[in-house]
Design an enzyme around this catalytic site. Sequence first.
Site, PDB file in Angstrom:
ATOM      1  N   GLU A  26      -0.709  -1.953   5.058  1.00 28.20           N
ATOM      2  CA  GLU A  26       0.597  -1.849   6.331  1.00 28.20           C
ATOM      3  C   GLU A  26       0.269  -0.603   7.159  1.00 28.20           C
ATOM      4  O   GLU A  26       0.301  -0.390   8.250  1.00 28.20           O
ATOM      5  CB  GLU A  26       1.831  -2.113   5.956  1.00 28.20           C
ATOM      6  CG  GLU A  26       2.771  -2.263   6.986  1.00 28.20           C
ATOM      7  CD  GLU A  26       3.248  -0.784   7.656  1.00 28.20           C
ATOM      8  OE1 GLU A  26       3.697  -0.668   8.890  1.00 28.20           O
ATOM      9  OE2 GLU A  26       3.316   0.022   6.655  1.00 28.20           O
ATOM     10  N   ASP A  29       0.746  -1.267   0.146  1.00 26.40           N
ATOM     11  CA  ASP A  29      -0.005  -0.122   0.077  1.00 26.40           C
ATOM     12  C   ASP A  29       0.726   1.280  -0.201  1.00 26.40           C
ATOM     13  O   ASP A  29       1.995   1.367   0.345  1.00 26.40           O
ATOM     14  CB  ASP A  29      -1.115  -0.171   1.199  1.00 26.40           C
ATOM     15  CG  ASP A  29      -0.139  -0.036   2.493  1.00 26.40           C
ATOM     16  OD1 ASP A  29       0.729  -0.617   2.646  1.00 26.40           O
ATOM     17  OD2 ASP A  29      -0.642   0.520   3.520  1.00 26.40           O
TER      18      ASP A  29
END
Length: 403
Positions: free
Chosen positions: A149, A91
């Site tokens: 994350e 991400d």
Amino acid sequence: MVLSVSTLNTLHKSQIRSDIRALQSQLVEWRRHLHQRPELGFQEFLTAEFITDKLRQWGIPHQTGIAKTGLVAIIEGNDPGPVLAIRADMDALPITEENQVAYRSQHDGIMHACGHDGHTAITLGTAYHLWNHPQDFRGTVKIIFQPAEEGPGGAKPMIEAGVLENPQVDGIIGLHLWNYLPVGKIGVRSGPLMAAVELFNCKILGKGGHGAIPQTTVDSVVVVAQIVNALQTIVARNVDPIDSAVVTIGELHAGQKYNVIADTASMSGTVRYFNPSLAGFFGARIEAIVAGICQSHGAEYELDYWQMYPPTVNDSQMAELVRSVALDVVETPLGVVPECQTMASEDMSFFLNEVPGCYFFLGSANSQKGLIHPHHHPRFDFDESVLGMGVEIFVRCVEKFCY
């Protein structure tokens, strides 16, 4: 003796095998493709599609849609043996990129400002190499591409979905590109590497009134000011000085006019610590302080406190595995930084709580190229020559673990 960045580059390049060196241009291409198409947590659909296309093209068996956008690939060695997992996060962050490069973000307000595009490229390269060299290791490698994350956290839902089972994972490794270390250096240590993160919002409910007539009010600003000061005593006087910890108030809001005593005041903050035994301590202590000060002033409060990620704690044997590989790759002990720690946090911690593992830092800064901006900065970028080094380290860890 102090080695320059260029000298370290020469040393580690000489230890990267020829077929991984040959992958370098592809690694850069993959990383830049991902960098141009950043996506926020649990929205990594384009990223997952890109990874899936590569795995399908190479013939690597994999499963998609785990914890919404996560993937797991399975690579078998020629002979039975242990199971090692390699984890990469996918991400990006809600940051507008300021770099003027050909591969800058094409998604407004979203940027790979923490190196996850590099993590994904390195791990893809590792999967490709292992798939083409099954004779070099025994057992099984699970490649885990994890969403979110940066928050709210994709590791825990992936674990709950069973990514560490069938087959059962015996150990796990992961890396973070690290612009606080120059390229050619590797940070690895046993024990705590990164801190736990806990967050809180607190609202103080007082009684507003005229700034010239304070005796008729309960001044929420006075109350919150005393709370902010008192919270700093938790680390100073309630935590063992040997245990590092941080309590930070990052937001404070109160009032709308200079001569009006504010009805309410609100603050938000974060807590960080390395020692897992401190879990639960800070929330209770913060509430005790807030409640006590509010009671003494006749105010009330609303407190919302939650634990986000536990500390990232490396297993000593897995850390030694990575350290031994790092020493082989950089060719000199000066390239390995043993006491590299940060109060930043990582949800890799959830994986490390389940199976023995090691998370480590791979230096990625290069001052000669101007690649010095820290993570989460709108001009963050890293030296892409480190991508092949990351693949080499992962591959060697597999070969040594799956002996």
